[in-house]
Write an enzyme that holds these catalytic residues in place. Structure first.
Site, PDB file in Angstrom:
ATOM      1  N   ASP A 209     -24.394 -86.386  23.588  1.00 53.34           N
ATOM      2  CA  ASP A 209     -23.422 -85.345  23.277  1.00 53.34           C
ATOM      3  C   ASP A 209     -22.063 -85.905  22.869  1.00 53.34           C
ATOM      4  O   ASP A 209     -21.161 -85.137  22.518  1.00 53.34           O
ATOM      5  CB  ASP A 209     -23.238 -84.414  24.492  1.00 53.34           C
ATOM      6  CG  ASP A 209     -24.218 -83.251  24.449  1.00 53.34           C
ATOM      7  OD1 ASP A 209     -25.120 -83.287  23.601  1.00 53.34           O
ATOM      8  OD2 ASP A 209     -24.072 -82.310  25.251  1.00 53.34           O
TER       9      ASP A 209
ATOM     10  N   ASP B  31      -0.224 -66.295 -18.439  1.00 52.48           N
ATOM     11  CA  ASP B  31      -1.582 -66.827 -18.281  1.00 52.48           C
ATOM     12  C   ASP B  31      -2.259 -66.319 -17.018  1.00 52.48           C
ATOM     13  O   ASP B  31      -3.479 -66.245 -16.943  1.00 52.48           O
ATOM     14  CB  ASP B  31      -1.593 -68.357 -18.312  1.00 52.48           C
ATOM     15  CG  ASP B  31      -0.620 -68.964 -17.330  1.00 52.48           C
ATOM     16  OD1 ASP B  31       0.201 -68.215 -16.777  1.00 52.48           O
ATOM     17  OD2 ASP B  31      -0.681 -70.187 -17.118  1.00 52.48           O
TER      18      ASP B  31
END
Length: 529
Positions: A36, A297
């Site tokens: 773990d 744009d």
């Protein structure tokens, strides 16, 4: 139970590790089997921490199960205390250790250590990582402030008018999304309002800092997934109110400033003077985002379809920005945290979509494919999904990967955060005048393979054109089919000549007499390798 390759959140003990790793003198003893310790990599590899997390594992093995694993817990706690000398200790179980029921927290509490020991009971099979972080943060602070809680019914004394208001910033952690830079940005906003920061926690805080939390006048709930449980308890126990607005995007940052100013009793008008909603321009707003979103744009993006899936905090905030500030159309909204499902459902209703609450990435992928968006705003998981579906994507929330922890200053909260969001959301859409020009002039006589570059001398250009034509004709090379030529025309003119030469070279090397669409893409794949 369902097996999965990906998961949005780890088990709750990973959340407890995030709290311990975020702080300076806190240690975590985790009762866990050998193997773990993989969790360390989350912090050292993704977050690029320069040290291991402050975690001691009991690392029991299969052969230990025949004896007393409880003794392993006591030995690990004693060793961690002697070696690291923390100011407080967290003790809990991993999902595997939970099954053997050693009650590691109770064992540690019975050892009579001269520091606070907080026993964590985090049910690994019903809760997830963010819940574990919130519970750990809450229980830690509650244990440290146990002797400061005023009697029920006590009224909080008013602030001394001679001192500036103070606020706590609660919720930022390691493995959060841009938390480090968000804290810096919020500090700037508070300083501009004349408000001091009392404590930032858990990120960078010490155990003594947590004992000073009640010195603030109110709390700022920056990441509710981690801090809402605690801010609720501080409000009930100490009478400390908390903010509810997440300052992500220009509009939300304006609302956040107004909310904070009301709690602190200060005037927000000097800071909000140039931030009139709907009228903020380049010179009046503290962020470029409102003006950029209205520029020529950027109007090209109006109505773009966007699908948003993240943690609840970032998903809800991103939907507001997308709809109100970018001009996008929200076609999907969801989160993986069921604890915040109600908040996300309310937000989704405002955009006329049904909220997707799920921690199954396959279900999310299916929903994205069905919505057919042009942009996905999500997590690292959605980045993979969008790539597979060929859709532009920007990451807005944990879970993250290394590229989402940039070295540069890159907040997502506050006015500077709005600038960062504009850049990171708009660029994946490949917008701009360049694309317009390519579309408008792709068939113009000046923009074809034979046309010389305008900055080159005419003679040189003619020579280049003749040479290029000669190369194709001299060796009686492969002929292009009509479909192949049509597909070639779709390639931008400035790289089309090279694409033609590479494809013809590829065809010659394989003895092909004609070049089809398939040949063109085979050549592209060949040279890409």
């Amino acid at each position: 139970m369902q097996l999965t390759l990906w998961t949005y959140e780890g088990p709750p003990h990973i959340g407890a590790m995030r709290i311990a790793t975020s702080m300076r003198d806190l240690h975590y003893v985790l009762h866990a089997p050998q193997g773990d310790t993989y969790a360390d990599l989350l912090f050292t590899m993704i977050e690029r921490q320069d040290r291991r997390p402050p975690v001691t594992y009991t690392t029991f093995q299969a052969r230990d199960l025949g004896g007393s694993t409880a003794e392993l817990v006591k030995a690990a706690v004693a060793e961690a205390f002697e070696r690291f000398r923390p100011a407080a200790l967290l003790v809990g179980d991993s999902c595997t250790a939970e099954l053997i029921q050693d009650q590691s927290g109770a064992l540690a509490a019975g050892m009579q250590l001269p520091i606070p020991v907080v026993a964590l009971e985090l049910p690994a099979y019903s809760k997830k990582e963010n819940w574990g972080a919130a519970e750990t943060f809450y229980h830690l602070v509650r244990a440290l402030l146990a002797d400061q809680v005023p009697a029920p019914g006590s009224k909080r004394p008013p602030r001394d008018p001679a001192r500036r208001p103070r606020a706590n910033l609660l919720g930022p952690t390691v493995l959060g999304f841009r938390c480090r830079d968000d804290v810096t940005e919020i500090r700037r906003l508070l300083d501009a309002l004349g408000i001091d920061v009392n404590v930032v926690a858990p990120l960078g805080a010490s155990v003594d800092d947590l004992r000073r939390l009640p010195d603030a006048d109110f709390n700022i709930d920056l990441y509710p997934e981690v801090s809402r449980t605690l801010t609720g308890w501080l409000n009930r126990s100490f009478g400390m109110p908390a903010t509810r607005t997440i300052p992500m995007g220009v509009g939300a940052t304006r609302d956040f400033i107004a909310e904070v100013a009301a709690l602190a009793g200060v005037d927000p008008s000097p800071l909000l003077g140039g931030e009139t909603p709907g009228a903020a321009g380049r010179s009046s707003s503290a962020s470029r985002q409102p003006w950029y979103a209205r520029s020529v744009d950027s109007t090209y993006l109006t109505g773009k379809r966007v699908f948003i899936f993240a943690d609840a905090t970032h998903a809800i905030a991103a939907a507001r920005i997308a709809a109100e500030e970018m001009g996008f159309t929200v076609v999907g909204l969801g989160c993986y945290a069921r604890d915040f499902a109600r908040d996300v459902r309310e937000a989704a209703a405002r955009y006329g979509v049904e909220a997707l609450i799920s921690d199954d990435y396959l279900e999310v992928e299916k929903a994205i494919a069905a919505a057919a968006p042009e942009l996905v705003l999500g997590t690292q998981m959605e980045r993979h999904i969008a790539k597979r579906l060929g859709i532009a994507c920007a990451v807005i929330s944990s879970p993250i990967h290394v590229q989402d922890v940039p070295a540069r200053y890159s907040p997502v909260y506050g006015f500077e955060g709005a600038n960062v969001l504009f850049d990171s959301w708009v660029h994946p859409l490949v917008m701009g005048l360049e694309e317009h020009l390519l579309q408008m002039f792709r068939d113009d006589f000046e923009f074809n393979d034979a046309a010389p570059a305008s900055h080159l001398p005419a003679v040189a250009a003619q020579t280049m054109a003749v040479a290029e034509l000669g190369m194709s004709d001299a060796d009686d090379g492969p002929a292009w089919t009509a479909d192949g030529e049509r597909e070639l025309k779709k390639i931008p003119f400035f790289v089309r000549g090279k694409a033609r030469r590479n494809t013809e070279s590829y065809a010659r090397s394989r003895g092909l007499s004609t070049i089809t669409v398939e040949t063109l893409y085979d050549a592209k794949a060949h040279f890409a390798r």
